[in-house]
Scaffold this motif. Structure first.
Motif, PDB file in Angstrom:
ATOM      1  N   VAL A  72      -5.899  11.317   6.072  1.00 22.01           N
ATOM      2  CA  VAL A  72      -4.728  10.992   5.265  1.00 22.01           C
ATOM      3  C   VAL A  72      -3.603  11.925   5.685  1.00 22.01           C
ATOM      4  O   VAL A  72      -3.809  13.138   5.766  1.00 22.01           O
ATOM      5  N   ASN A  73      -2.438  11.348   5.949  1.00 24.44           N
ATOM      6  CA  ASN A  73      -1.246  12.135   6.256  1.00 24.44           C
ATOM      7  C   ASN A  73      -0.181  11.874   5.203  1.00 24.44           C
ATOM      8  O   ASN A  73      -0.118  10.767   4.650  1.00 24.44           O
ATOM      9  N   TYR A  74       0.668  12.853   4.965  1.00 24.83           N
ATOM     10  CA  TYR A  74       1.716  12.734   3.954  1.00 24.83           C
ATOM     11  C   TYR A  74       2.644  11.536   4.214  1.00 24.83           C
ATOM     12  O   TYR A  74       3.216  10.976   3.290  1.00 24.83           O
ATOM     13  N   ASN A  75       2.782  11.143   5.476  1.00 23.53           N
ATOM     14  CA  ASN A  75       3.730  10.091   5.832  1.00 23.53           C
ATOM     15  C   ASN A  75       3.061   8.802   6.325  1.00 23.53           C
ATOM     16  O   ASN A  75       3.705   7.987   6.986  1.00 23.53           O
ATOM     17  N   ASP A  76       1.796   8.589   5.990  1.00 22.75           N
ATOM     18  CA  ASP A  76       1.138   7.335   6.365  1.00 22.75           C
ATOM     19  C   ASP A  76       1.865   6.155   5.709  1.00 22.75           C
ATOM     20  O   ASP A  76       2.265   6.246   4.543  1.00 22.75           O
ATOM     21  N   PRO A  77       2.041   5.060   6.418  1.00 21.67           N
ATOM     22  CA  PRO A  77       2.700   3.891   5.829  1.00 21.67           C
ATOM     23  C   PRO A  77       1.968   3.421   4.569  1.00 21.67           C
ATOM     24  O   PRO A  77       0.750   3.265   4.571  1.00 21.67           O
TER      25      PRO A  77
END
Length: 133
Positions: free
Chosen positions: A19-24
């Motif tokens: 999980v990334n802070y900027n995942d769509p």
């Protein structure tokens, strides 16, 4: 995405995703992988690799869409703003299992204050299938 694996032998299965802070779509719930019908969740581990850095609050939750993406990992379960490992988070509600149907899970990252510019974690959801001998 494929359905959760159903092993014929008695062993622990798991789903693993980053999980990334900027995942769509992560702010409204980003669908990930599937848990198989009959699975019983036995714990979830979250490894924060890079702290999430929104100014006021960083909240990552994991679960089914029906559970608001928070019935496996709830809002207060993980310290998103620090590198570390949180182990054996217990599911709640219908996610206690055995699951009534194949269930897709997802992750949500909500933030307040100035927007995050960093943050990543790995989520591992552990389960056992209904394969009694």
């Amino acid at each position: 995405m494929s359905l959760g694996r159903r092993n014929a032998s008695q062993q622990v299965g798991y789903l693993r995703f980053k999980v990334n802070y900027n995942d769509p779509g992560v702010a409204s719930g980003n669908l990930k992988q599937w848990l198989p019908k009959g699975a019983v969740l036995i714990g979830t581990d979250v490894v924060v690799l890079q702290p999430f850095n929104a100014a006021t609050a960083n909240v990552m939750t994991v679960g089914s869409a029906a559970g608001g993406f928070a019935d496996i990992v709830a809002a207060a379960d993980v310290a998103e703003n620090a590198v570390g490992l949180t182990q054996n988070i217990k599911p709640i509600g219908a996610m206690l299992g055995p699951l009534a149907a194949d269930t897709q899970i997802g992750v949500m990252f909500t933030q307040t204050g100035a927007a995050a510019t960093a943050g990543s974690a790995v989520v591992i959801v552990k389960y056992v299938c209904d394969n009694d001998l």
